[in-house]
Motif scaffolding. Structure first.
Motif, short mmCIF file in Angstrom:
data_model
loop_
_atom_site.label_atom_id
_atom_site.label_comp_id
_atom_site.label_asym_id
_atom_site.label_seq_id
_atom_site.Cartn_x
_atom_site.Cartn_y
_atom_site.Cartn_z
N GLY A 190 -18.16 1.26 11.59
CA GLY A 190 -18.93 1.47 10.73
C GLY A 190 -17.94 0.62 9.87
O GLY A 190 -18.09 0.83 8.51
N MET A 191 -17.19 2.37 9.49
CA MET A 191 -15.57 2.58 8.39
C MET A 191 -15.08 1.04 9.12
O MET A 191 -14.78 0.23 7.39
CB MET A 191 -15.10 4.07 9.04
N VAL A 192 -14.07 0.47 9.66
CA VAL A 192 -13.64 -0.39 9.69
C VAL A 192 -14.44 -1.57 9.36
O VAL A 192 -14.48 -2.32 8.40
CB VAL A 192 -13.11 -0.98 11.49
N ASP A 193 -15.70 -1.97 9.86
CA ASP A 193 -16.25 -3.29 8.74
C ASP A 193 -16.33 -3.14 7.61
O ASP A 193 -16.55 -4.07 6.91
CB ASP A 193 -17.80 -3.08 9.15
N GLN A 194 -16.85 -1.67 6.80
CA GLN A 194 -16.91 -1.57 5.48
C GLN A 194 -15.40 -1.84 4.34
O GLN A 194 -15.07 -2.58 3.65
CB GLN A 194 -17.29 -0.82 4.68
N ALA A 195 -14.69 -1.88 5.44
CA ALA A 195 -13.23 -1.84 4.52
C ALA A 195 -12.61 -3.20 4.89
O ALA A 195 -11.76 -3.70 3.95
CB ALA A 195 -12.22 -1.30 5.57
N MET A 196 -13.10 -3.80 6.12
CA MET A 196 -12.40 -4.87 6.20
C MET A 196 -12.48 -6.00 5.23
O MET A 196 -12.46 -7.02 5.07
CB MET A 196 -12.95 -5.75 7.76
N VAL A 197 -14.12 -5.94 4.53
CA VAL A 197 -15.01 -6.85 3.52
C VAL A 197 -14.05 -5.90 2.26
O VAL A 197 -13.91 -7.26 0.90
CB VAL A 197 -16.35 -5.99 3.40
N ASN A 198 -14.22 -4.46 2.10
CA ASN A 198 -13.39 -4.79 0.07
C ASN A 198 -11.83 -4.14 0.32
O ASN A 198 -10.93 -3.87 -0.80
CB ASN A 198 -14.04 -3.02 0.75
N VAL A 199 -11.26 -4.03 1.41
CA VAL A 199 -10.05 -3.78 1.50
C VAL A 199 -8.79 -5.15 1.55
O VAL A 199 -9.13 -6.15 2.29
CB VAL A 199 -9.40 -3.12 2.18
N SER A 200 -8.39 -6.20 0.47
CA SER A 200 -7.28 -7.54 0.38
C SER A 200 -5.93 -7.43 1.01
O SER A 200 -5.36 -8.34 1.50
CB SER A 200 -8.17 -8.60 -0.53
N ASP A 201 -5.41 -6.50 0.23
CA ASP A 201 -3.74 -6.42 0.74
C ASP A 201 -3.69 -4.55 1.48
O ASP A 201 -3.74 -3.82 0.79
CB ASP A 201 -3.43 -5.54 -0.35
N TRP A 202 -3.78 -4.37 2.94
CA TRP A 202 -3.03 -3.69 3.66
C TRP A 202 -2.18 -3.57 3.10
O TRP A 202 -1.73 -1.76 4.04
CB TRP A 202 -3.79 -3.81 5.37
N SER A 203 -1.15 -4.05 2.77
CA SER A 203 0.62 -3.74 2.26
C SER A 203 0.42 -2.83 1.32
O SER A 203 1.03 -1.36 0.78
CB SER A 203 1.53 -4.42 2.11
N ASP A 204 -0.65 -2.16 0.56
CA ASP A 204 -1.60 -1.43 -0.44
C ASP A 204 -0.62 0.42 0.14
O ASP A 204 -1.59 0.70 0.62
CB ASP A 204 -2.57 -1.73 -1.22
N THR A 205 0.08 1.28 -0.89
CA THR A 205 0.34 1.88 -0.22
C THR A 205 -0.83 3.59 -0.70
O THR A 205 -0.96 3.76 0.11
CB THR A 205 1.08 3.16 -1.25
N ARG A 206 -1.99 2.55 -1.12
CA ARG A 206 -3.20 3.88 -1.12
C ARG A 206 -3.92 3.65 -0.24
O ARG A 206 -5.20 4.58 -0.01
CB ARG A 206 -3.96 3.16 -2.50
N GLN A 207 -4.28 2.31 1.40
CA GLN A 207 -4.16 2.04 2.10
C GLN A 207 -4.04 2.63 3.50
O GLN A 207 -4.78 3.24 4.86
CB GLN A 207 -5.00 0.56 2.60
N TYR A 208 -2.69 3.67 3.03
CA TYR A 208 -1.87 3.77 4.45
C TYR A 208 -2.57 4.92 4.82
O TYR A 208 -2.98 4.66 6.41
CB TYR A 208 -0.42 4.34 4.33
N PRO A 209 -2.77 5.77 4.28
CA PRO A 209 -3.61 6.96 5.06
C PRO A 209 -5.13 6.75 6.09
O PRO A 209 -5.04 7.18 7.12
CB PRO A 209 -4.26 7.74 3.80
N PHE A 210 -5.65 5.97 5.34
CA PHE A 210 -6.76 4.97 6.17
C PHE A 210 -6.34 4.66 7.24
O PHE A 210 -7.21 4.39 8.06
CB PHE A 210 -7.44 3.93 5.19
N SER A 211 -5.60 3.37 7.00
CA SER A 211 -4.76 2.34 8.10
C SER A 211 -4.32 4.08 9.44
O SER A 211 -4.58 2.91 10.80
CB SER A 211 -3.54 1.71 7.72
N PHE A 212 -3.89 4.85 8.84
CA PHE A 212 -3.25 5.93 10.50
C PHE A 212 -4.59 6.34 10.83
O PHE A 212 -4.47 7.04 12.10
CB PHE A 212 -2.32 6.56 9.84
#
Length: 563
Positions: free
Chosen positions: A128-150
């Protein structure tokens, strides 16, 4: 996909959560509350969940999302050291540590098999977390996304999200190190190590700490002990889709197929990584969110902590006078309105049907020798009478004449009375009249909490004996009381359902108004009987009683209108 209403949903969550808690050997109570998009558990074992309206229509799969989140919070309670967590400063490091901690407790729970479906529940949560994130996030190289990615990719279950180019080796190393963690202090050390690598200006440089630190020579065998084949994901285009799973066993969709593998994830790669300035950098929230599909409403509700034993409201030593003062004709008319008017009789003098032996003497003069059975189904009813026992119902009120002047006794002292003097009489009259009409009736009392003074199957005598000793119960928590009455009625088989609320005040106006509307949408009428207070802005079906002495007659007049 099966869809259910809010009451059915809460019941499903309640059963799932208590089953999980029993498996973990802990006791919990559930409280549905406003203004929360995540779950929480307090020191008393009360689970706080995002509120869902009774008439909301949600998917059955949402039950498993809630259950997974509660399991996640219970794991925190079992293994996390909140002193260490609260000591972390800086938004980026705090989120990164939370993500590592979340991954550690969930991986441990799956490895130890704490409940029969622990992996499936946590997988639904992560997906569920991933589904929501994949809709809302367009740039996974954005530093703000790093903690969530890990946070997502360190888990051994569920889908993946892309990792920034240049972070692949950091993730691989962290996946090995997390297997050696045994405490929250260890996960903080790992989070600090990850941050130090993310701060490197040249992400192609693997840093001087790659070969050192806790966990370098551990985790490979441990991570691969479980069966499965998480060798990657089908799609790397970054498109996620919402899961239509009916429960924990539903299929995965979108990024990262291969839940339940026990092997480290191999996510797709996003754009080139950027260096992180430090622990105070902004970061995306890593905790899963409980933004439900239902309409969250104001107010706090619990059918456990919000409901007390009858003894909470029946401690008065001197019994109340329960003599019935309502007009006899009004009571008779209400009785007729609520009576089950089913008809079952024989109609005689028919030309066809069963032979009526009593008509045989007329055989030479009439052809109407038969009778026919006439059956018609009546409307059965269930009613909950809700009595306000908050402190103000027991306060002295001055008696006034028709001009509004205080009435004095022979010594010149003002005469006083209590609202409750008359409220208990009206309540007794309601119970007696409705019972005689064959209505299934219950009596609830409410102050700060709600109690059941008479259940549907309890005798009238037993209910009246408790009413005679009703006592003050604190504040006016009308929302809790009315929602509990609606919940009880929702499971009743009767065709007509109603709640009658006798009150002198308003507690949570917005929440109560919304709850009355929810009840109406479910076919449950709620009638407000306000004592010296106009409550029509909360109860569209209501009456304001200016003279408390007339509460009995006024109540019955209002019941006639509602029926």
């Amino acid at each position: 996909m099966k869809r259910i209403n809010g009451i059915q949903f809460r019941s499903g969550v309640d059963k799932a959560v208590h089953k999980i808690a029993a498996d973990l050997g802990v006791k919990v109570k559930i409280e549905w509350t406003q203004g929360i998009t995540t779950a929480a558990i307090n020191s008393s074992g009360v689970v706080l969940l995002a509120n869902v309206a009774d008439d909301a229509i949600v998917t059955e799969a949402l039950i498993w999302k809630y259950a997974g989140y509660v399991l996640h919070e219970l794991l925190h309670r079992m293994w996390s050291d909140f002193g260490v967590i609260e000591s972390v400063t800086g938004d980026f490091l705090r989120q990164l540590h939370n993500g590592v901690e979340d991954s550690w407790i969930e991986n441990r729970a799956v490895r130890e098999g704490l409940t029969g479906n622990v992996e499936q529940l946590l997988t639904v949560l992560v997906d569920g977390m991933v589904d929501q994130a994949m809709v809302n996030v367009s740039d996974w190289s954005d530093t703000r996304q790093y903690p969530f990615s890990f946070a997502v990719n360190l888990r051994l279950h569920g889908k993946t999200v892309p990792v920034a180019q240049g972070h692949e080796w950091i993730l691989t190393e962290a996946q090995q190190r997390i297997t050696a963690c045994t405490s929250t202090a260890d996960t903080l050390v790992l989070a600090q190590w990850i941050l130090s690598q993310l701060q490197a200006a040249d992400q192609g440089d693997k840093g001087d700490d790659q070969d050192g630190g806790k966990g370098d020579d551990q985790g490979g065998d441990q991570a691969g002990d479980q069966d499965g084949g998480a060798d990657g994901q089908d799609g790397t285009d970054g498109n996620g889709s919402e899961s239509d799973s009916e429960g924990p066993s539903g299929d995965d969709k979108g990024q990262g197929k291969g839940k339940g593998t026990g092997k480290p994830k191999k996510p797709s790669t996003a754009g080139p990584a950027k260096p992180v300035a430090g622990p105070n950098e902004p970061a995306k929230e890593v905790e899963p969110s409980l933004e439900s599909d239902g309409s969250a409403r104001a107010g706090t509700y619990s059918n456990e902590s919000g409901v007390a034993k009858a003894s909470r409201h029946t401690s008065r030593t001197k019994p109340w006078d329960l003599s019935i003062t309502a007009n006899a004709r009004l009571r008779y008319e209400v009785k007729r309105l609520f009576e089950n008017t089913a008809n079952d009789e024989w109609q005689v003098n028919r030309r066809a049907g069963s032979l009526n032996v009593r008509a045989l003497p007329k055989v030479s003069t009439s052809d109407r020798l038969f009778k026919r059975r006439l059956e018609s189904e009546g409307v059965d009813s269930a009613v909950v009478v809700v009595l306000d026992v908050s402190g103000s119902m027991f306060e002295n009120q001055y008696k006034h004449d028709h001009k509004g002047v205080k009435i004095l006794d022979d010594k010149g002292n003002p005469l006083t009375y209590l609202y409750m003097d008359h409220a208990v009489k009206a309540t007794a009259a309601l119970l007696d009249t409705l019972t005689r009409a064959g209505v299934k009736v219950a009596l609830h009392a409410f102050g700060s909490r709600t109690s059941v003074l008479k259940g549907f199957d309890e005798t009238l005598v037993r209910g009246l004996s408790k009413l005679a000793h009703v006592s003050s119960g604190g504040n006016t928590n009308d929302y809790q009381a009315i929602r509990y009455a609606h919940e009880v009625l929702a499971y009743r088989p009767e065709a007509r359902k109603a709640v009658f609320v006798i009150t002198d005040g308003v507690g949570n106006k917005d929440a109560t108004r919304a709850q009355v509307a929810s009840g109406e949408a479910l076919g449950i009428s709620t009638v407000g009987i306000g004592i010296d207070m106009d409550v029509k802005d909360i109860y569209p079906k209501s009456i304001c009683i200016k003279s408390a002495e007339d509460i009995g007659n006024a109540s019955f007049k209002q019941i006639k209108l509602a029926a």
